[in-house]
Design a protein around this motif. Structure first.
Motif, PDB file in Angstrom:
ATOM      1  N   LEU A 171       0.858  -1.178   0.000  1.00  0.00           N
ATOM      2  CA  LEU A 171       0.000   0.000   0.000  1.00  0.00           C
ATOM      3  C   LEU A 171       0.901   1.237   0.000  1.00  0.00           C
ATOM      4  CD1 LEU A 171      -2.666  -0.310   2.718  1.00  0.00           C
ATOM      5  CD2 LEU A 171      -1.542   1.875   2.345  1.00  0.00           C
ATOM      6  N   ARG A 224       1.360   5.364   0.252  1.00  0.00           N
ATOM      7  CA  ARG A 224       0.766   6.655   0.647  1.00  0.00           C
ATOM      8  C   ARG A 224       1.565   7.797   0.047  1.00  0.00           C
ATOM      9  NH1 ARG A 224       1.723   3.831   4.906  1.00  0.00           N
ATOM     10  NH2 ARG A 224      -0.022   2.650   5.761  1.00  0.00           N
ATOM     11  N   ARG A 249      -4.797   2.176  -8.528  1.00  0.00           N
ATOM     12  CA  ARG A 249      -5.076   3.293  -7.645  1.00  0.00           C
ATOM     13  C   ARG A 249      -6.516   3.193  -7.171  1.00  0.00           C
ATOM     14  NH1 ARG A 249      -6.472   8.908  -7.924  1.00  0.00           N
ATOM     15  NH2 ARG A 249      -7.063   8.691 -10.102  1.00  0.00           N
ATOM     16  N   ARG A 308      -4.882   6.271  -2.871  1.00  0.00           N
ATOM     17  CA  ARG A 308      -3.790   5.350  -2.560  1.00  0.00           C
ATOM     18  C   ARG A 308      -3.369   4.640  -3.824  1.00  0.00           C
ATOM     19  NH1 ARG A 308      -4.709   2.898   2.495  1.00  0.00           N
ATOM     20  NH2 ARG A 308      -4.665   4.532   4.071  1.00  0.00           N
ATOM     21  N   TYR A 365      -1.777   0.771  -4.980  1.00  0.00           N
ATOM     22  CA  TYR A 365      -1.527  -0.580  -4.507  1.00  0.00           C
ATOM     23  C   TYR A 365      -0.643  -1.293  -5.514  1.00  0.00           C
ATOM     24  CZ  TYR A 365      -5.437   0.366  -1.415  1.00  0.00           C
ATOM     25  OH  TYR A 365      -6.249   0.927  -0.478  1.00  0.00           O
TER      26      TYR A 365
END
Ligand code: ATP
Ligand code: MG
Length: 388
Positions: free
Chosen positions: A6, A8, A44, A48, A50
C-alpha cells in the motif's frame, strides 16, 4: 488472500485542481521504478496506490522507497471483508512477528478504519473483538494503547487490508511535476547530491558533464555515467550530455592569467550548460557549490561565476558543511562511486595560486583573449549524449 503493498503519498494532496496531473505522474514514476519486476500490477483507489502480483517483496520495497512523492508504504494482506478471515490473518501476522522478534512478551494495539460503512462492525467493535481474540490466542500478547510495540492496522475498504508496518520513503514530489533543470554533474561528492535534492522537489534532470580527454580517462567518464545511473533510481531516466572540454581548457591555459583559470573555466561550464538548457527546454541550472568550500567558491567566486549566465542557478548545498553532504551522499547511495579516485577535469589545469577574490572586470577582460563563442560552439557540436 493476496499480498500487496500500500502506497501513501503526501504533498501532492495540496495541489488542488492539479491533483490528477500529479497523481498520474506519480503512477507513471512508480510503474517505471518497478519495470524490472515481472508481471507486477499497480492500481489506484481512493487516494492510494496498490502494488500487487510480485514475487520479490524486498525488491519492490527497495524500488518504492526511492520514488519521490511517496511518503510511506506498508506491506499488507489483502483479504475479503470477512471477520473470520481477518482474525485468521491477524493471527498469522502476530505469529510471524513473535517469530521474527523472538520476544517473550509483546505489546500491541489494533487500530481499524472502516471506509466501507456497510461492513457490519464499526471500527471500535473491530478493535475490541479482534484484540480480544488475539489475546486469547497468544499468551505472550499484552495490550498497550499508548505505546504499543506492534500496531496492527485494519482498513475496511473495497477489500480488507491488514498491516503492521509503515516504511518511510523518500517523500518530496513526483519527478516531472515541477519542470526541468540542467545538473552540472562532476565526478565529485557534491553535485549528485545537489541534483538529488532538486529532483526530490519534482524537477526532471538533464545532466551535463565536462570531460577533458586525454587528461581525464575513460574511467572517469564511466564513473560519471555510473553516478547518473544511480540518480535514475530516483528520477526514472535521465539524459547525460558529455561535453569535450579539453580545447577550452588549453586555450585558457595558453592565453589567460594562471590564477584566473579556475574561475574562467567555471564560467565556460555555466555558459555551455545554459545553452544545453535552452535546447532541452530546461529552466534552471543546478550545481553542487557551497560557500567557501574551495577557492573558486568564495562568495566573490560564486558571484563572478554566476555572472556568466542569465538563467537561474540553483545551489541547494550552498549552506551545507562537507560532512553533511557526505552523509547525504551515503544515504542516497552515490558516495562510494564519488570517492573512486579518477581525476577530474578541474584538477588538470588547476592554478597554483587561484584568485579567491576575483574581480568581474578583470575576468571579462581575460575572457576576451580567447574566442569563446567559437570554442563553445565546437564543444557543443562534439557533445556525446548518453540516455540513461
Ligand atoms: P563536486 O564534488 O560536485 O565535484 P567540488 O567541491 O569538487 O564539487 P568544484 O569542482 O569547484 O567543486 O565544482 C563545483 C560545481 O561545478 C560542481 O558541484 C558541479 O556542479 C560543477 N562541476 C565541476 N566540475 C564539473 C565537470 N567536470 N562537469 C560538470 N560539472 C562540473
Ligand atoms: Mg569537483
Amino acid at each position: 488472500m493476496e499480498k500487496v503493498i500500500l502506497i501513501r503519498y503526501g504533498e501532492i494532496h495540496l495541489k488542488g485542481r492539479n491533483r490528477p496531473f500529479f497523481e498520474k505522474r506519480l503512477l507513471n514514476n512508480i510503474k517505471k521504478a518497478l519495470q524490472d519486476i515481472p508481471d507486477v500490477k499497480v492500481t489506484r483507489a481512493q487516494g492510494r496506490y496498490y502494488v500487487e502480483n510480485y514475487a520479490d517483496e524486498k525488491a519492490v520495497i527497495q524500488a518504492l522507497t526511492r520514488v519521490f512523492g511517496i511518503v510511506s508504504i506498508s506491506p499488507a494482506y489483502k483479504i475479503e471483508k470477512d471477520f473470520e478471515l481477518l482474525t485468521e490473518y491477524s493471527k498469522k501476522s502476530i505469529e510471524h512477528l513473535l517469530f521474527d522478534l523472538q520476544k517473550e512478551e509483546l505489546t500491541f494495539k489494533v487500530e481499524s478504519r472502516r471506509a466501507d460503512k456497510r461492513f457490519p462492525m464499526d471500527s471500535m467493535e473491530i478493535n475490541r473483538e479482534l484484540g480480544a481474540r488475539l489475546l486469547k490466542a497468544f499468551p505472550q500478547l499484552k495490550v498497550d494503547v499508548h505505546k504499543p510495540e506492534v500496531l496492527l492496522n485494519v482498513e475496511i475498504r473495497e477489500f480488507c487490508y491488514l498491516y503492521h508496518q509503515s516504511i518511510p520513503c523518500a517523500g518530496g514530489m513526483p519527478v516531472g511535476t515541477n519542470g526541468k533543470a540542467v545538473l552540472l554533474l562532476s565526478g565529485g561528492i557534491d553535485s549528485p547530491v545537489a541534483g538529488w535534492m532538486i529532483a526530490k522537489r519534482g524537477v526532471e534532470l538533464t545532466a551535463v558533464h565536462y570531460h577533458s580527454f586525454p587528461y581525464t580517462s575513460d574511467r572517469s567518464k564511466e564513473k560519471v555515467i555510473d553516478l547518473a545511473g544511480i540518480l535514475t533510481r530516483y528520477t526514472g531516466s535521465m539524459r547525460l550530455h558529455i561535453v569535450p572540454f579539453t580545447r577550452i581548457q588549453q586555450e585558457l591555459y595558453e592565453n589567460c592569467p594562471d590564477e584566473q583559470l579556475t574561475i574562467l573555466m567555471r564560467r565556460f561550464m555555466m555558459k555551455i550548460a545554459e545553452e544545453i538548457a535552452r535546447r532541452e527546454g530546461a529552466a534552471a541550472l543546478i550545481t553542487g557549490e557551497s560557500i567557501g568550500q574551495v577557492a573558486s567558491q568564495t562568495l566573490e567566486g560564486l558571484v563572478v561565476t554566476n555572472h556568466a549566465v542569465s538563467i537561474p542557478v540553483f545551489r541547494p548545498l550552498i549552506g551545507f558543511d562537507k560532512i553533511d553532504i557526505m552523509n547525504l551522499a551515503q544515504t542516497i547511495g552515490t558516495y562510494e562511486t564519488s570517492i573512486l579516485p579518477y581525476e577530474d577535469c578541474c584538477t588538470v589545469f588547476t592554478p597554483r595560486h587561484p584568485v579567491t577574490h576575483p574581480r568581474l572586470d578583470k575576468i571579462l577582460k581575460s575572457e576576451m583573449l580567447i574566442n569563446g563563442d567559437e570554442l563553445i560552439q565546437e564543444a557543443l557540436d562534439n557533445t556525446e549524449l548518453v540516455e540513461l
